[in-house]
Design an enzyme around this catalytic site. Structure first.
Site, PDB file in Angstrom:
ATOM      1  N   CYS A  50       0.797  -1.225   0.000  1.00 32.42           N
ATOM      2  CA  CYS A  50       0.000   0.000   0.000  1.00 32.42           C
ATOM      3  C   CYS A  50       0.834   1.282   0.000  1.00 32.42           C
ATOM      4  O   CYS A  50       0.292   2.376  -0.166  1.00 32.42           O
ATOM      5  CB  CYS A  50      -0.947   0.003   1.195  1.00 32.42           C
TER       6      CYS A  50
ATOM      7  N   CYS B   7     -11.399   1.496   5.414  1.00 29.59           N
ATOM      8  CA  CYS B   7     -11.403   2.089   4.086  1.00 29.59           C
ATOM      9  C   CYS B   7     -12.033   1.132   3.084  1.00 29.59           C
ATOM     10  O   CYS B   7     -11.946  -0.083   3.236  1.00 29.59           O
ATOM     11  CB  CYS B   7      -9.975   2.448   3.655  1.00 29.59           C
TER      12      CYS B   7
END
Length: 407
Positions: free
Chosen positions: A82, A214
């Site tokens: 990420c 998220c």
């Protein structure tokens, strides 16, 4: 002496639910063209490009950029979980800083599958995170299903046990980010939620509810970087935002040697990178006006306040309760809505954070503008692990900078 490096153009698409925004070459091209337009340069001016994505075949960067131009330049494809987007930014910055190039492009994009982020893609080889999984299993039960909420949920549980933070603190973080995201036209989630609504949303793992996590997303972000000489050559002094510090760190041995669920999700490497960036820039944490923080889960935002020295160790709860993480407080964290509201297309996140902070420092952030923003900090995390911290300052060398004090 390392050369100064500036961001002179940024572009970002709206982040959307997977499968609803076309294919990655389409929206990645939009981000590149917007960044080039913002910088008032042509693709032919780019000397090297760095393309970040996590889920894709080996030359997706070429697939995107060949639509914009085929100039024969080196194109690097980057994947570091990420933190991928910031890795592309980091490599581009390094080559300019070292005098290899003067104008570079950093691009991040992702096309994701609907639903929760799955575990290992390949089942016939070692999982890159298997040591982290095994270590987590020594301290708590590893359950079937997605692992990421287990990593970050367990880290939050450890923080709660050590420092007395509660599920309400997590809900306050998520409520803040959803509230900020309403003012961001590029955010995936456009609804404001109360603390009670967040607490009552579906439980995902441990203290984490759905609205504290998220979403998966499709989208892209891009940035054009230049040396000081190039900024002057192209006359972009008024648009230039300087990268005054950038630090990348990976896991320390303590991740596997000590029993800490917070260390598994990178608290050691974050603290290491933060210490370095404050020392090298001479900026105090108290001087940071705006932060884009990797809030993949509300628990991660909570524990990262302390790693970034925005508050003392064990003081995250107090920091949240005082409203020091939003407008009118000590520092505005995630004015974009963060990953929780804006979305998280893995490879694009680092460049989206960069774009938000450039807009903030230029005074171009519209309704979500942080008043008198001068110093900005970016935090982009990848499990397994890598973290990239980037410090930005508005202004060019002929503009008197804000006086920065040593720690």
């Amino acid at each position: 002496m390392p050369r100064k490096v500036y961001v002179v153009g940024v572009g970002m698409t709206k982040f959307v639910k997977p499968g609803t925004g076309g294919d990655y070459p389409d929206y990645a091209k939009v981000a590149v063209l917007d960044a080039l337009k913002d910088a008032s340069v042509k693709y032919e001016d780019i000397q090297q490009a760095f393309c970040g994505y996590v889920f894709g075949d080996s030359t997706c960067g070429q697939r995107v950029l060949y639509q914009v131009g085929m100039t024969g330049i080196p194109i690097f494809n980057v994947n570091n979980n990420c933190s991928t987007g910031s890795n592309a930014l980091y490599l581009c910055k390094k080559l300019i800083e070292g005098g290899i190039i003067d104008v570079g492009l950093a691009l991040g994009f992702e096309k994701m599958s609907p639903g929760a982020l799955g575990n290992a893609v390949f089942t016939d080889r070692a999982d890159p995170l298997e040591r982290h999984i095994d270590k987590m299993g020594e301290m708590t039960k590893v359950l079937p299903g997605p692992l990421t909420p287990q990593y970050f949920g367990n880290a939050g549980i450890e923080h709660m046990k050590k420092y007395g933070t509660t599920e309400v603190h997590l809900a306050k973080i998520a409520a803040k980010n959803h509230r900020h995201g309403v003012k961001n036209p590029r955010a995936q989630s456009k609804r404001e939620y109360t603390v009670e609504e967040i607490l009552n949303s579906r439980k995902i793992y441990g203290p984490l509810t759905k609205l504290e996590c998220c979403p998966t997303s499709d989208g892209a972000g891009a940035a054009v970087l230049m040396s000081e000489e190039a900024v002057i050559k192209y006359g972009l002094q008024n648009k230039a935002v300087e990268i005054i510090g950038m630090e990348m760190a990976t896991d320390t041995p303590a991740v596997f040697e000590e029993n800490s669920l917070m260390k598994i999700v990178g608290t050691d490497m974050i603290a290491l990178a933060a210490k370095r960036i404050y020392e090298k820039t001479g900026v105090s944490p108290k001087q940071v006006d705006v932060v884009e923080l990797h809030d993949c889960f509300a628990t991660n935002e909570m524990i990262t306040y302390e790693g970034l020295q925005l508050c003392g160790v064990g003081e995250a709860g107090k920091f949240i309760d005082a409203g020091d993480n939003t407008y009118g407080g000590q520092v505005v964290v995630n004015p974009s809505g963060g990953l929780i509201a804006k979305g998280h297309p893995l490879g694009a996140t680092g460049l989206a954070q960069c774009a938000e902070l450039v807009w903030q420092l230029r005074g171009e952030a519209g309704e979500r503008q942080v008043k008198d923003a001068r110093i900005a900090l970016q935090h982009n995390l990848g499990l397994g692990g890598a973290v990239v911290l980037t410090m930005y300052k508005k202004g060019f060398s002929n503009v008197t900078p804000r006086k920065l004090s040593k720690l």
